[in-house]
Design a protein around this motif. Structure first.
Motif, short mmCIF file in Angstrom:
data_model
loop_
_atom_site.label_atom_id
_atom_site.label_comp_id
_atom_site.label_asym_id
_atom_site.label_seq_id
_atom_site.Cartn_x
_atom_site.Cartn_y
_atom_site.Cartn_z
N UNK A 182 0.83 -1.21 0.00
CA UNK A 182 0.00 0.00 0.00
C UNK A 182 0.87 1.25 0.00
N UNK A 183 1.95 1.22 0.78
CA UNK A 183 2.82 2.40 0.85
C UNK A 183 3.44 2.72 -0.50
N UNK A 184 3.90 1.70 -1.21
CA UNK A 184 4.54 1.97 -2.50
C UNK A 184 3.52 2.43 -3.53
N UNK A 185 2.27 1.97 -3.40
CA UNK A 185 1.21 2.40 -4.32
C UNK A 185 0.84 3.87 -4.11
N UNK A 186 1.16 4.40 -2.93
CA UNK A 186 0.90 5.81 -2.65
C UNK A 186 1.88 6.72 -3.38
N UNK A 187 3.01 6.16 -3.84
CA UNK A 187 3.99 6.95 -4.58
C UNK A 187 3.52 7.14 -6.02
N UNK A 188 3.27 8.36 -6.40
CA UNK A 188 2.81 8.66 -7.76
C UNK A 188 3.97 9.19 -8.59
N UNK A 189 4.03 8.86 -9.87
CA UNK A 189 5.11 9.40 -10.71
C UNK A 189 4.98 10.91 -10.86
N UNK A 190 6.11 11.61 -11.02
CA UNK A 190 6.05 13.07 -11.19
C UNK A 190 5.34 13.45 -12.48
N UNK A 191 4.74 14.63 -12.49
CA UNK A 191 3.99 15.07 -13.67
C UNK A 191 4.91 15.45 -14.82
N UNK A 192 6.08 15.94 -14.52
CA UNK A 192 7.01 16.34 -15.58
C UNK A 192 7.89 15.19 -16.05
N UNK A 193 8.84 15.52 -16.92
CA UNK A 193 9.73 14.50 -17.46
C UNK A 193 11.21 14.84 -17.24
N UNK A 194 11.46 15.82 -16.38
CA UNK A 194 12.83 16.20 -16.06
C UNK A 194 13.25 15.60 -14.72
N UNK A 195 14.57 15.48 -14.52
CA UNK A 195 15.09 14.94 -13.26
C UNK A 195 14.68 15.82 -12.09
N UNK A 196 14.60 17.11 -12.34
CA UNK A 196 14.20 18.05 -11.28
C UNK A 196 12.77 17.78 -10.81
N UNK A 197 11.91 17.26 -11.70
CA UNK A 197 10.53 16.93 -11.32
C UNK A 197 10.51 15.78 -10.32
N UNK A 198 11.47 14.86 -10.47
CA UNK A 198 11.57 13.74 -9.55
C UNK A 198 12.01 14.21 -8.18
N UNK A 199 12.99 15.12 -8.14
CA UNK A 199 13.51 15.61 -6.87
C UNK A 199 12.50 16.48 -6.13
N UNK A 200 11.55 17.04 -6.87
CA UNK A 200 10.55 17.90 -6.24
C UNK A 200 9.71 17.13 -5.21
N UNK A 201 9.58 15.82 -5.41
CA UNK A 201 8.77 15.00 -4.51
C UNK A 201 9.62 14.25 -3.49
N UNK A 202 10.81 14.78 -3.18
CA UNK A 202 11.70 14.08 -2.25
C UNK A 202 11.08 13.83 -0.87
N UNK A 203 10.21 14.71 -0.33
CA UNK A 203 9.64 14.39 0.98
C UNK A 203 8.81 13.11 0.98
N UNK A 204 8.05 12.90 -0.10
CA UNK A 204 7.25 11.67 -0.18
C UNK A 204 8.14 10.44 -0.22
N UNK A 205 9.21 10.53 -1.00
CA UNK A 205 10.11 9.38 -1.14
C UNK A 205 10.84 9.12 0.17
N UNK A 206 11.29 10.17 0.84
CA UNK A 206 11.98 10.01 2.12
C UNK A 206 11.05 9.39 3.16
#
Length: 201
Positions: A20-44
């Motif tokens: 369930x926890x991993x299903x809560x992780x949604x892919x970033x809306x953009x396609x740049x690496x910076x878009x991935x880092x924007x969601x660092x609190x969720x990943x942490x």
């Protein structure tokens, strides 16, 4: 009663919690690496919670190696622990999505505190269930590690309300408690090894 079904049920619930926890992780809306880092609190938040569930699974597995027989009280105490652990996906998502705001951090730490207390209750329910479970009592001793952990959780619940640095301190305490328990419970391993080393009579 034997412990087989309790072990199997607990393993299944913990696996579902992680799923369930991993299903809560949604892919970033953009396609740049910076878009991935924007969601660092969720990943942490996900990483920390994943490790916590792993710690409970590991130590639960070690603890049940000392158990010969259980009863209804043990089964209910185990369900009590699983209930509070099952709230972790919700708490994790809330803390991550709010970028670790004070109230979500405090409630997240409170859930971790109650999980720890529920684990202690389960330990003593097991010890009192049958005289053959005495190995667990020998292993935990005065449980100084558990007492330190509980005190740290209490601090982590309160300090987020003292501003930004309080929230950071709460996070540091939570991660510190993770490191405190990440190694499987050596006390149980030691007692089991001593028991196996005894000469057969």
């Amino acid at each position: 009663m034997g412990k087989t079904r309790l072990e199997a049920f607990s393993d299944g619930v913990l696996a579902i919690i992680i799923t369930i926890m991993v299903l809560e992780l949604k892919p970033p809306e953009g396609h740049e690496l910076s878009d991935l880092f924007r969601d660092w609190p969720k990943f942490l938040a996900y990483v920390v919670s994943f490790i916590y569930v792993g710690i409970y699974w590991n130590n639960h597995h070690h603890m049940l190696h000392t158990v010969k027989r259980i009863n209804g009280n043990v089964m209910w105490a185990n369900l009590h622990l699983l209930f509070w652990l099952s709230l972790l996906p919700f708490m994790t998502a809330w803390a991550g999505e709010t970028h670790f705001s004070a109230v979500p951090m405090s409630i997240y730490a409170l859930d971790l505190l109650i999980c720890g207390l529920a684990y202690v209750i389960l330990q003593y329910r097991i010890i009192n269930a049958d005289s053959s479970n005495g190995l667990l009592l020998r292993a935990i001793g005065n449980d100084s590690k558990g007492k330190i952990s509980t005190a740290l959780y209490l601090i982590a619940v309160v300090v987020p309300f003292f501003g930004f640095f309080g929230t950071v301190l709460s996070g540091i305490i939570i991660i510190g408690n993770t490191l405190l328990w990440v190694i499987p419970d050596r006390r149980i391993e030691r007692v089991l090894a001593e028991e196996e080393a005894k000469p057969m009579t």
